[in-house]
Motif scaffolding. Structure first.
Motif, PDB file in Angstrom:
ATOM      1  N   TRP A  24       0.763  -1.130  -0.129  1.00  0.00           N
ATOM      2  CA  TRP A  24      -0.072   0.124  -0.066  1.00  0.00           C
ATOM      3  C   TRP A  24       0.874   1.114  -0.081  1.00  0.00           C
ATOM      4  O   TRP A  24       1.896   1.289   0.953  1.00  0.00           O
ATOM      5  CB  TRP A  24      -0.933  -0.099   1.301  1.00  0.00           C
ATOM      6  CG  TRP A  24      -2.037   0.883   0.940  1.00  0.00           C
ATOM      7  CD1 TRP A  24      -2.257   2.304   1.647  1.00  0.00           C
ATOM      8  CD2 TRP A  24      -3.219   0.742   0.317  1.00  0.00           C
ATOM      9  NE1 TRP A  24      -3.492   2.762   1.099  1.00  0.00           N
ATOM     10  CE2 TRP A  24      -3.812   1.795   0.331  1.00  0.00           C
ATOM     11  CE3 TRP A  24      -3.681  -0.309  -0.383  1.00  0.00           C
ATOM     12  CZ2 TRP A  24      -5.397   1.860  -0.171  1.00  0.00           C
ATOM     13  CZ3 TRP A  24      -5.045  -0.327  -0.975  1.00  0.00           C
ATOM     14  CH2 TRP A  24      -5.798   0.829  -0.926  1.00  0.00           C
ATOM     15  N   ALA A  25       0.779   2.134  -1.018  1.00  0.00           N
ATOM     16  CA  ALA A  25       1.735   3.333  -1.142  1.00  0.00           C
ATOM     17  C   ALA A  25       1.797   4.130   0.004  1.00  0.00           C
ATOM     18  O   ALA A  25       2.937   4.251   0.441  1.00  0.00           O
ATOM     19  CB  ALA A  25       0.939   4.080  -2.240  1.00  0.00           C
ATOM     20  N   GLU A  26       0.939   4.365   0.729  1.00  0.00           N
ATOM     21  CA  GLU A  26       0.896   5.307   1.744  1.00  0.00           C
ATOM     22  C   GLU A  26       1.971   4.726   3.146  1.00  0.00           C
ATOM     23  O   GLU A  26       2.574   5.385   3.695  1.00  0.00           O
ATOM     24  CB  GLU A  26      -0.480   5.625   2.565  1.00  0.00           C
ATOM     25  CG  GLU A  26      -0.177   6.646   3.859  1.00  0.00           C
ATOM     26  CD  GLU A  26      -1.745   6.965   4.452  1.00  0.00           C
ATOM     27  OE1 GLU A  26      -1.958   7.687   5.411  1.00  0.00           O
ATOM     28  OE2 GLU A  26      -2.720   6.489   3.676  1.00  0.00           O
ATOM     29  N   GLU A  27       1.969   3.280   3.127  1.00  0.00           N
ATOM     30  CA  GLU A  27       2.578   2.777   4.239  1.00  0.00           C
ATOM     31  C   GLU A  27       4.147   2.450   3.871  1.00  0.00           C
ATOM     32  O   GLU A  27       4.690   2.149   4.680  1.00  0.00           O
ATOM     33  CB  GLU A  27       1.654   1.198   4.563  1.00  0.00           C
ATOM     34  CG  GLU A  27       0.490   1.257   4.812  1.00  0.00           C
ATOM     35  CD  GLU A  27      -0.300   0.077   4.876  1.00  0.00           C
ATOM     36  OE1 GLU A  27       0.098  -1.144   4.978  1.00  0.00           O
ATOM     37  OE2 GLU A  27      -1.525   0.174   4.618  1.00  0.00           O
ATOM     38  N   PHE A  28       4.286   2.853   2.620  1.00  0.00           N
ATOM     39  CA  PHE A  28       5.903   2.770   2.253  1.00  0.00           C
ATOM     40  C   PHE A  28       6.382   4.138   2.126  1.00  0.00           C
ATOM     41  O   PHE A  28       7.188   4.572   2.828  1.00  0.00           O
ATOM     42  CB  PHE A  28       6.044   2.313   0.847  1.00  0.00           C
ATOM     43  CG  PHE A  28       7.337   2.608   0.428  1.00  0.00           C
ATOM     44  CD1 PHE A  28       8.537   1.977   0.740  1.00  0.00           C
ATOM     45  CD2 PHE A  28       7.366   3.760  -0.651  1.00  0.00           C
ATOM     46  CE1 PHE A  28       9.949   2.337   0.434  1.00  0.00           C
ATOM     47  CE2 PHE A  28       8.903   3.878  -1.003  1.00  0.00           C
ATOM     48  CZ  PHE A  28      10.040   3.200  -0.625  1.00  0.00           C
ATOM     49  N   VAL A  29       5.507   5.112   1.567  1.00  0.00           N
ATOM     50  CA  VAL A  29       5.998   6.534   1.156  1.00  0.00           C
ATOM     51  C   VAL A  29       6.325   7.355   2.572  1.00  0.00           C
ATOM     52  O   VAL A  29       6.993   7.998   2.847  1.00  0.00           O
ATOM     53  CB  VAL A  29       5.058   7.107   0.115  1.00  0.00           C
ATOM     54  CG1 VAL A  29       5.511   8.854   0.050  1.00  0.00           C
ATOM     55  CG2 VAL A  29       5.359   6.415  -1.025  1.00  0.00           C
ATOM     56  N   VAL A  30       5.029   7.208   3.356  1.00  0.00           N
ATOM     57  CA  VAL A  30       5.017   8.157   4.561  1.00  0.00           C
ATOM     58  C   VAL A  30       6.135   7.661   5.515  1.00  0.00           C
ATOM     59  O   VAL A  30       7.130   8.721   5.851  1.00  0.00           O
ATOM     60  CB  VAL A  30       3.717   8.008   5.068  1.00  0.00           C
ATOM     61  CG1 VAL A  30       3.652   9.055   6.553  1.00  0.00           C
ATOM     62  CG2 VAL A  30       2.626   8.777   4.302  1.00  0.00           C
ATOM     63  N   SER A  75      -4.115   1.832  -4.207  1.00  0.00           N
ATOM     64  CA  SER A  75      -3.545   2.787  -3.251  1.00  0.00           C
ATOM     65  C   SER A  75      -3.156   4.197  -3.647  1.00  0.00           C
ATOM     66  O   SER A  75      -2.774   4.892  -3.016  1.00  0.00           O
ATOM     67  CB  SER A  75      -2.538   2.128  -2.377  1.00  0.00           C
ATOM     68  OG  SER A  75      -1.415   1.970  -3.368  1.00  0.00           O
ATOM     69  N   LEU A  76      -3.083   4.259  -4.981  1.00  0.00           N
ATOM     70  CA  LEU A  76      -2.632   5.588  -5.604  1.00  0.00           C
ATOM     71  C   LEU A  76      -4.015   6.237  -6.333  1.00  0.00           C
ATOM     72  O   LEU A  76      -3.786   7.268  -6.885  1.00  0.00           O
ATOM     73  CB  LEU A  76      -1.676   5.507  -6.593  1.00  0.00           C
ATOM     74  CG  LEU A  76      -0.284   5.062  -6.003  1.00  0.00           C
ATOM     75  CD1 LEU A  76       0.638   4.441  -7.436  1.00  0.00           C
ATOM     76  CD2 LEU A  76       0.416   6.048  -5.405  1.00  0.00           C
ATOM     77  N   ALA A  77      -5.132   5.959  -6.257  1.00  0.00           N
ATOM     78  CA  ALA A  77      -6.390   6.344  -6.411  1.00  0.00           C
ATOM     79  C   ALA A  77      -6.535   7.733  -5.620  1.00  0.00           C
ATOM     80  O   ALA A  77      -6.027   7.611  -4.491  1.00  0.00           O
ATOM     81  CB  ALA A  77      -7.424   5.668  -6.484  1.00  0.00           C
ATOM     82  N   PRO A  78      -7.056   8.747  -6.251  1.00  0.00           N
ATOM     83  CA  PRO A  78      -7.077  10.072  -5.323  1.00  0.00           C
ATOM     84  C   PRO A  78      -7.835   9.825  -4.207  1.00  0.00           C
ATOM     85  O   PRO A  78      -7.770  10.244  -2.990  1.00  0.00           O
ATOM     86  CB  PRO A  78      -7.612  11.263  -6.282  1.00  0.00           C
ATOM     87  CG  PRO A  78      -7.178  10.691  -7.603  1.00  0.00           C
ATOM     88  CD  PRO A  78      -7.228   9.203  -7.523  1.00  0.00           C
ATOM     89  N   HIS A  98       2.167  12.818  -5.739  1.00  0.00           N
ATOM     90  CA  HIS A  98       3.422  12.870  -5.049  1.00  0.00           C
ATOM     91  C   HIS A  98       3.827  11.486  -4.514  1.00  0.00           C
ATOM     92  O   HIS A  98       5.009  11.186  -4.911  1.00  0.00           O
ATOM     93  CB  HIS A  98       3.323  13.581  -3.652  1.00  0.00           C
ATOM     94  CG  HIS A  98       4.374  13.434  -2.689  1.00  0.00           C
ATOM     95  ND1 HIS A  98       5.648  14.247  -3.344  1.00  0.00           N
ATOM     96  CD2 HIS A  98       4.512  13.129  -1.621  1.00  0.00           C
ATOM     97  CE1 HIS A  98       6.442  14.029  -2.218  1.00  0.00           C
ATOM     98  NE2 HIS A  98       5.832  13.320  -1.183  1.00  0.00           N
ATOM     99  N   ARG A  99       3.013  10.619  -3.945  1.00  0.00           N
ATOM    100  CA  ARG A  99       3.381   9.416  -3.754  1.00  0.00           C
ATOM    101  C   ARG A  99       3.756   8.454  -4.963  1.00  0.00           C
ATOM    102  O   ARG A  99       4.883   7.798  -4.970  1.00  0.00           O
ATOM    103  CB  ARG A  99       2.378   8.640  -2.967  1.00  0.00           C
ATOM    104  CG  ARG A  99       2.045   9.230  -1.573  1.00  0.00           C
ATOM    105  CD  ARG A  99       1.077   8.910  -0.429  1.00  0.00           C
ATOM    106  NE  ARG A  99       0.932   9.542   0.586  1.00  0.00           N
ATOM    107  CZ  ARG A  99       0.107   9.502   1.364  1.00  0.00           C
ATOM    108  NH1 ARG A  99      -1.090   8.694   1.093  1.00  0.00           N
ATOM    109  NH2 ARG A  99      -0.039  10.141   2.593  1.00  0.00           N
ATOM    110  N   ALA A 100       3.266   8.780  -6.080  1.00  0.00           N
ATOM    111  CA  ALA A 100       3.402   7.964  -7.182  1.00  0.00           C
ATOM    112  C   ALA A 100       5.014   8.474  -7.740  1.00  0.00           C
ATOM    113  O   ALA A 100       5.718   7.575  -8.050  1.00  0.00           O
ATOM    114  CB  ALA A 100       2.324   8.147  -8.244  1.00  0.00           C
TER     115      ALA A 100
END
Length: 231
Positions: free
Chosen positions: A27-33, A61-64, A75-77
């Motif tokens: 999940w994007a947020e869980e890596f990027v943040v 997980s990259l859907a707005p 930004h996360r992408a």
């Protein structure tokens, strides 16, 4: 400055109860943040996956609507596409705990498929506990704890107070009746003291050197708590 090992799923699917493969990954947020929090504090990050494959992001997980709006999603992408660490992972099988000051596991449904039964990951988790090094695990990544079985058959996390993606959240996400098993149920059966907050709200639990987060919204809290535990 510390060196942190990010252990991530190496699969891009999750096998549902009916045998179909649901496209997923991390999940994007869980890596990027957490990645950005650790980098902003000057720490080095190494990503490891089973076999050293480049981890796959769960596209949903990259859907707005899932990621705090278009600007946040974009930004996360960008971080995901440009991160040298993410796109050049090492093989988990060759990672040596002695080289790292802490270990962090991002979630997504991917860990339910591979890390939940990965003996190398399980051995690393046990070694991390036994060495007293900080260990952060978020959302579905606590599935990896199920593979942390000691020689006597006991799970290394039995008796630990922790959290993870809840049955209520899996139900609201639409997967509870399609999943082969539910994370909360399996962790509880393994002897963990599972705690939960209201669905989708930040919830971070610390027990000794283990820091767990319930859901994507808990990612920042887990990373910030790990900062206080680093040498």
């Amino acid at each position: 400055m510390s060196k942190i090992l990010f252990v991530m799923t190496g699969v891009d699917y999750w096998t549902l109860a009916d045998g179909t493969r649901h496209p997923t990954g991390y999940w994007a947020e869980e890596f990027v943040v957490p990645f950005e929090i650790f980098e902003q504090h000057g720490h080095d990050i190494v990503v490891a996956t089973p076999g050293g494959v480049v981890p796959t992001v769960d596209r949903s997980s990259l859907a707005p609507e899932a990621d705090g709006g278009r600007e946040t999603a974009d930004h996360r992408a960008e971080i995901i596409s440009t991160s040298t660490e993410l796109n050049n992972p090492v093989e988990l099988e060759g990672a040596q705990l002695a080289d790292y000051d802490a270990v962090f596991y991002p979630g997504g449904h991917g860990p339910m498929q591979d890390l939940a039964t990965d003996p190398t990951s399980g051995a690393l988790l046990i070694a991390t506990l036994d060495a007293g090094k900080p260990l952060g695990v978020v959302c579905h990544a606590p599935a990896a704890l199920l593979a942390a079985t000691r020689p006597d058959g006991a799970n290394a996390f039995t008796g630990y107070r922790l959290t993870g993606f809840t049955n209520a959240e899996e139900t609201q996400a639409g997967f509870a009746d399609r999943a082969p098993w539910l994370l909360q149920d399996r962790l509880t059966a393994a002897g963990a003291d599972f705690t939960e907050a209201a669905p989708w709200t930040p919830h971070v639990v610390t027990d000794r050197t283990l820091v767990t987060g319930q859901n994507p919204a808990s990612s920042a809290g887990v990373a910030e708590k790990l900062l206080t535990l680093l040498p």
